[in-house]
Write an enzyme that holds these catalytic residues in place. Sequence first.
Site, PDB file in Angstrom:
ATOM      1  N   LYS A 114       0.864  -1.188   0.000  1.00 45.73           N
ATOM      2  CA  LYS A 114       0.000   0.000   0.000  1.00 45.73           C
ATOM      3  C   LYS A 114       0.893   1.228   0.000  1.00 45.73           C
ATOM      4  O   LYS A 114       2.049   1.172   0.428  1.00 45.73           O
ATOM      5  CB  LYS A 114      -0.888   0.027   1.253  1.00 45.73           C
TER       6      LYS A 114
HETATM    7  P1  NAD Z   1     -13.031   7.553  -2.673  1.00 48.91           P
HETATM    8  O1  NAD Z   1     -12.074   8.648  -2.434  1.00 48.91           O
HETATM    9  O2  NAD Z   1     -13.549   7.335  -4.049  1.00 48.91           O
HETATM   10  O3  NAD Z   1     -14.317   7.716  -1.713  1.00 48.91           O
HETATM   11  C1  NAD Z   1     -14.250   7.874  -0.334  1.00 48.91           C
HETATM   12  C2  NAD Z   1     -15.577   8.449   0.099  1.00 48.91           C
HETATM   13  O4  NAD Z   1     -15.661   8.453   1.512  1.00 48.91           O
HETATM   14  C3  NAD Z   1     -15.777   9.907  -0.350  1.00 48.91           C
HETATM   15  O5  NAD Z   1     -17.091  10.058  -0.848  1.00 48.91           O
HETATM   16  C4  NAD Z   1     -15.593  10.698   0.941  1.00 48.91           C
HETATM   17  O6  NAD Z   1     -16.320  11.925   0.926  1.00 48.91           O
HETATM   18  C5  NAD Z   1     -16.126   9.721   1.954  1.00 48.91           C
HETATM   19  N1  NAD Z   1     -15.660   9.918   3.308  1.00 48.91           N
HETATM   20  C6  NAD Z   1     -14.395  10.064   3.772  1.00 48.91           C
HETATM   21  N2  NAD Z   1     -14.393  10.220   5.096  1.00 48.91           N
HETATM   22  C7  NAD Z   1     -15.679  10.168   5.488  1.00 48.91           C
HETATM   23  C8  NAD Z   1     -16.328  10.238   6.744  1.00 48.91           C
HETATM   24  N3  NAD Z   1     -15.621  10.413   7.860  1.00 48.91           N
HETATM   25  N4  NAD Z   1     -17.666  10.138   6.774  1.00 48.91           N
HETATM   26  C9  NAD Z   1     -18.384   9.972   5.640  1.00 48.91           C
HETATM   27  N5  NAD Z   1     -17.825   9.875   4.431  1.00 48.91           N
HETATM   28  C10 NAD Z   1     -16.486   9.973   4.356  1.00 48.91           C
HETATM   29  O7  NAD Z   1     -12.340   6.233  -2.102  1.00 48.91           O
HETATM   30  P2  NAD Z   1     -12.663   4.710  -2.427  1.00 48.91           P
HETATM   31  O8  NAD Z   1     -11.686   4.265  -3.432  1.00 48.91           O
HETATM   32  O9  NAD Z   1     -14.106   4.535  -2.640  1.00 48.91           O
HETATM   33  O10 NAD Z   1     -12.226   4.049  -1.034  1.00 48.91           O
HETATM   34  C11 NAD Z   1     -13.114   3.974   0.081  1.00 48.91           C
HETATM   35  C12 NAD Z   1     -12.717   2.786   0.934  1.00 48.91           C
HETATM   36  O11 NAD Z   1     -12.774   1.608   0.121  1.00 48.91           O
HETATM   37  C13 NAD Z   1     -11.298   2.845   1.486  1.00 48.91           C
HETATM   38  O12 NAD Z   1     -11.254   2.196   2.734  1.00 48.91           O
HETATM   39  C14 NAD Z   1     -10.511   2.024   0.486  1.00 48.91           C
HETATM   40  O13 NAD Z   1      -9.306   1.510   1.011  1.00 48.91           O
HETATM   41  C15 NAD Z   1     -11.522   0.948   0.178  1.00 48.91           C
HETATM   42  N6  NAD Z   1     -11.284   0.228  -1.071  1.00 48.91           N
HETATM   43  C16 NAD Z   1     -11.272   0.860  -2.275  1.00 48.91           C
HETATM   44  C17 NAD Z   1     -11.020   0.134  -3.430  1.00 48.91           C
HETATM   45  C18 NAD Z   1     -11.030   0.771  -4.785  1.00 48.91           C
HETATM   46  O14 NAD Z   1     -10.886   0.025  -5.782  1.00 48.91           O
HETATM   47  N7  NAD Z   1     -11.217   2.053  -4.942  1.00 48.91           N
HETATM   48  C19 NAD Z   1     -10.778  -1.238  -3.356  1.00 48.91           C
HETATM   49  C20 NAD Z   1     -10.828  -1.870  -2.104  1.00 48.91           C
HETATM   50  C21 NAD Z   1     -11.082  -1.120  -0.972  1.00 48.91           C
END
Ligand code: NAD
Length: 424
Positions: A114
Amino acid sequence: MAQTALLTAETVDDPWRNAQRQFDAAADLLGLEAGTRAFLREAQRQLIVNFPVKMDDGSVRMFEGYRVQHNLARGPAKGGIRFHPGVTLSEVKALAMWMTWKCAAAGIPFGGAKGGVVVDPKRLSLGELERLTRRYAAEISVLIGPERDIPAPDVNTTPQVMAWIMDTMSMSAGYSIPACVTGKPLSVGGSEGRNEATGRGVAVVALRACAHMGREPRQSTVAVEGFGNAGSIAARLMAADGFAIRAVSDTGGAIWSDKPLPVLDVIEHKKRTGSVAGFPGTRAISDAELLVSPVDVLVPAALENQITGANAGRIQAKLILEAANGPVTPDADEILHSRGVTVVPDIIANAGGVTVSYFEWVQDLQSFFWEEGEINKRLEHIMTASFETAWEAAEHLHVPLRLGAYTVAVQRVAEATTARGIYP
Ligand code: NAD
């Protein structure tokens, strides 16, 4: 006294301690050999970079970033890059370890890694964001590459950011290296279905979990915390499967609806206004209220440590799908288990992203691209298989689903480690 309280709070919320605690539970259950256990409990490589970026006003600002490779026993390291002001080395180490187990649970031939930069990208211009990305990529280029370690998008990083990383690596080599990063735009070797893959995988396991629990999707209400890549797509696809999405949130606020939300319209509203807040016909609530709202299914899709010992006793959902990494702490896990709440752990629930990232890497290496239908079919197959394997392990061992999934994943990494032996 005050110092004890502080230390306890830090320990509870420290993602790396939590990740090690989850690993320890699986290692205990498996009776893992001491040497293997000691090796898998640590992160193999940790790179800290401090680098300058020229800002638009002519000044130079320093930024700190990380790339951690937890384990390489089963193949090249794989894991996203996060741009967030709250990024810490502890968080990146935990996320790297979770990637190792996730790839193993999905049967994908990668280790775990990561990366992250301590920055609020919303405060940067597009030019500053590009220069920060390129310089960070150059700094971690000593570790990354198609056969070594392949980054992907995570919180606040997009296909555009991945394209800049790919270009930076390619410019320094003198030829294009599309397989050095996944989650790229289609025009530079990205894969069909990658952008939707994490949310699609969450929707697949939602149906599988409901089938096992005797729950009817059409009679199930859902709250989604974090309406970004993972959360908004999970919400859209779960709504298409009949779930009633009643609450969603992002950093701009949380909304509650007495009727099922029209998710496509909420996505449009967020595109237009920057947040889900203020969507017509909904009531503003706090993010903390969303987590304990009266729904059947809760999908935390934002950050770690959202469901802790402090609020786990008040969660009303009977099923939690960890779209985010590490949203439920080990203390919360114990409380939820004792209350009969099923938690589908991150290493199973959000593995759709890394699964299609694997497909993207394979396609880039072969310069031969698959159709979206083929990709979604293979994704569904892997998600279903890893969910069912974890469910069976949990039933067989009489343990919660997370521990069931961990025993499968840790066992696979331990086997690879033992087969390779300790070098030299
Ligand atoms: P992203 O940046 O697209 O979205 C994150 C969202 O969370 C945003 O809408 C943001 O406004 C919101 N957010 C952040 N803090 C917040 C809070 N305290 N309360 C409410 N909303 C909040 O990111 P993503 O890629 O969707 O990642 C989100 C989670 O999913 C992370 O934990 C990431 O590690 C995990 N994840 C993502 C992927 C991927 O392919 N993108 C894969 C596996 C896991």
